[in-house]
Design a protein around this motif. Structure first.
Motif, mmCIF file in Angstrom:
data_model
loop_
_atom_site.group_PDB
_atom_site.id
_atom_site.type_symbol
_atom_site.label_atom_id
_atom_site.label_comp_id
_atom_site.label_asym_id
_atom_site.label_seq_id
_atom_site.Cartn_x
_atom_site.Cartn_y
_atom_site.Cartn_z
ATOM 1 N N ALA A 1 0.832 -1.213 0.000
ATOM 2 C CA ALA A 1 0.000 0.000 0.000
ATOM 3 C C ALA A 1 0.864 1.258 0.000
ATOM 4 C CB ALA A 1 -0.931 -0.005 1.208
ATOM 5 N N GLU A 2 1.960 1.255 0.757
ATOM 6 C CA GLU A 2 2.864 2.400 0.771
ATOM 7 C C GLU A 2 3.513 2.592 -0.596
ATOM 8 O OE1 GLU A 2 5.636 1.670 3.917
ATOM 9 O OE2 GLU A 2 4.177 2.183 5.482
ATOM 10 N N GLN A 3 3.904 1.495 -1.252
ATOM 11 C CA GLN A 3 4.507 1.572 -2.566
ATOM 12 C C GLN A 3 3.511 2.124 -3.591
ATOM 13 O OE1 GLN A 3 7.646 1.122 -3.347
ATOM 14 N NE2 GLN A 3 7.278 1.586 -5.491
ATOM 15 N N MET A 4 2.261 1.652 -3.541
ATOM 16 C CA MET A 4 1.239 2.144 -4.466
ATOM 17 C C MET A 4 0.976 3.634 -4.244
ATOM 18 S SD MET A 4 -1.421 -1.058 -4.458
ATOM 19 C CE MET A 4 -2.659 -0.181 -5.354
ATOM 20 N N GLU A 5 0.953 4.054 -2.997
ATOM 21 C CA GLU A 5 0.744 5.469 -2.689
ATOM 22 C C GLU A 5 1.898 6.314 -3.225
ATOM 23 O OE1 GLU A 5 -0.929 8.898 -1.435
ATOM 24 O OE2 GLU A 5 -1.876 6.931 -1.389
ATOM 25 N N LYS A 6 3.109 5.806 -3.092
ATOM 26 C CA LYS A 6 4.290 6.521 -3.584
ATOM 27 C C LYS A 6 4.257 6.632 -5.103
ATOM 28 C CE LYS A 6 9.312 6.346 -3.133
ATOM 29 N NZ LYS A 6 10.434 5.558 -2.602
ATOM 30 N N GLU A 7 3.899 5.539 -5.785
ATOM 31 C CA GLU A 7 3.807 5.573 -7.241
ATOM 32 C C GLU A 7 2.718 6.536 -7.701
ATOM 33 O OE1 GLU A 7 3.152 1.541 -8.351
ATOM 34 O OE2 GLU A 7 5.209 0.927 -7.879
ATOM 35 N N HIS A 8 1.594 6.554 -7.005
ATOM 36 C CA HIS A 8 0.510 7.465 -7.358
ATOM 37 C C HIS A 8 0.961 8.913 -7.194
ATOM 38 C CE1 HIS A 8 -3.486 9.076 -7.835
ATOM 39 N NE2 HIS A 8 -3.359 9.700 -6.664
ATOM 40 N N GLN A 9 1.668 9.188 -6.113
ATOM 41 C CA GLN A 9 2.155 10.551 -5.865
ATOM 42 C C GLN A 9 3.122 10.983 -6.968
ATOM 43 O OE1 GLN A 9 0.751 12.146 -3.560
ATOM 44 N NE2 GLN A 9 1.915 14.030 -3.547
ATOM 45 N N GLU A 10 3.974 10.065 -7.435
ATOM 46 C CA GLU A 10 4.900 10.390 -8.518
ATOM 47 C C GLU A 10 4.153 10.694 -9.811
ATOM 48 O OE1 GLU A 10 7.459 7.003 -8.673
ATOM 49 O OE2 GLU A 10 8.598 7.614 -6.883
ATOM 50 N N ARG A 11 3.093 9.927 -10.096
ATOM 51 C CA ARG A 11 2.281 10.175 -11.302
ATOM 52 C C ARG A 11 1.582 11.527 -11.226
ATOM 53 N NH1 ARG A 11 -0.889 5.119 -10.969
ATOM 54 N NH2 ARG A 11 0.781 3.631 -10.797
ATOM 55 N N VAL A 12 1.128 11.893 -10.040
ATOM 56 C CA VAL A 12 0.472 13.185 -9.874
ATOM 57 C C VAL A 12 1.469 14.308 -10.122
ATOM 58 C CG1 VAL A 12 -0.576 14.724 -8.148
ATOM 59 C CG2 VAL A 12 -1.309 12.352 -8.305
ATOM 60 N N GLU A 13 2.691 14.144 -9.628
ATOM 61 C CA GLU A 13 3.722 15.170 -9.824
ATOM 62 C C GLU A 13 4.108 15.308 -11.293
ATOM 63 O OE1 GLU A 13 6.889 14.012 -7.241
ATOM 64 O OE2 GLU A 13 5.796 14.613 -5.421
ATOM 65 N N ARG A 14 4.100 14.208 -12.040
ATOM 66 C CA ARG A 14 4.418 14.246 -13.472
ATOM 67 C C ARG A 14 3.254 14.767 -14.303
ATOM 68 N NH1 ARG A 14 7.187 8.564 -13.186
ATOM 69 N NH2 ARG A 14 5.019 8.000 -13.115
ATOM 70 N N GLY A 15 2.071 14.814 -13.725
ATOM 71 C CA GLY A 15 0.914 15.315 -14.444
ATOM 72 C C GLY A 15 0.137 14.235 -15.170
ATOM 73 N N GLU A 16 0.431 12.975 -14.957
ATOM 74 C CA GLU A 16 -0.285 11.884 -15.617
ATOM 75 C C GLU A 16 -1.672 11.678 -15.017
ATOM 76 O OE1 GLU A 16 2.167 8.424 -15.355
ATOM 77 O OE2 GLU A 16 3.824 9.364 -16.413
#
Length: 119
Positions: free
Chosen positions: A102-117
């Motif tokens: 769950a922590e890994q998925m949250e981190k990946e989601h946060q990275e996608r949000v920062e990239r604008g995806e």
């Protein structure tokens, strides 16, 4: 009095004995917990007094009679885990692997949000 309230009662007695109301002003502890003087007590003593009242009330509350009163300290459980994310029986909601996933998925989601995806 049943043993469920003995710890909090002893903590309140100690707190009252160390308070300014008893030590400096030389009032008896029984007078310090009554209305005119109870406002001068430290916050910790006031919280312990409220906790003792809740504990006593819990002994006669029929909804709590079966389970008993809550323990004073709720920070750790029998298995040593923190009280965060616990089920009724004291087991963690998620195991260690699920938590890491769950922590890994949250981190990946946060990275996608920062990239604008993702918005």
């Amino acid at each position: 009095m049943p043993s469920s309230c003995n710890d909090i009662r002893a903590a309140l007695a100690t707190c009252l004995q160390e308070s300014d109301c008893v030590m400096v002003n030389r009032h008896p502890a029984r007078d310090c917990i009554r209305p005119p003087l109870n406002e001068t007590l430290p916050t910790q003593c006031q919280q312990l007094q409220r906790g003792l009242a809740e504990c006593k009330r819990g002994m006669i509350d029929m909804r709590k009679r079966f389970r008993g009163n809550k323990p004073i300290s709720m920070t750790t459980d029998k298995d040593g885990s923190a009280g965060k994310g616990m089920l009724y029986a004291g087991r963690p909601v998620f195991g260690e692997e699920e938590r890491k996933r769950a922590e890994q998925m949250e981190k990946e989601h946060q990275e996608r949000v920062e990239r604008g995806e993702v918005r």
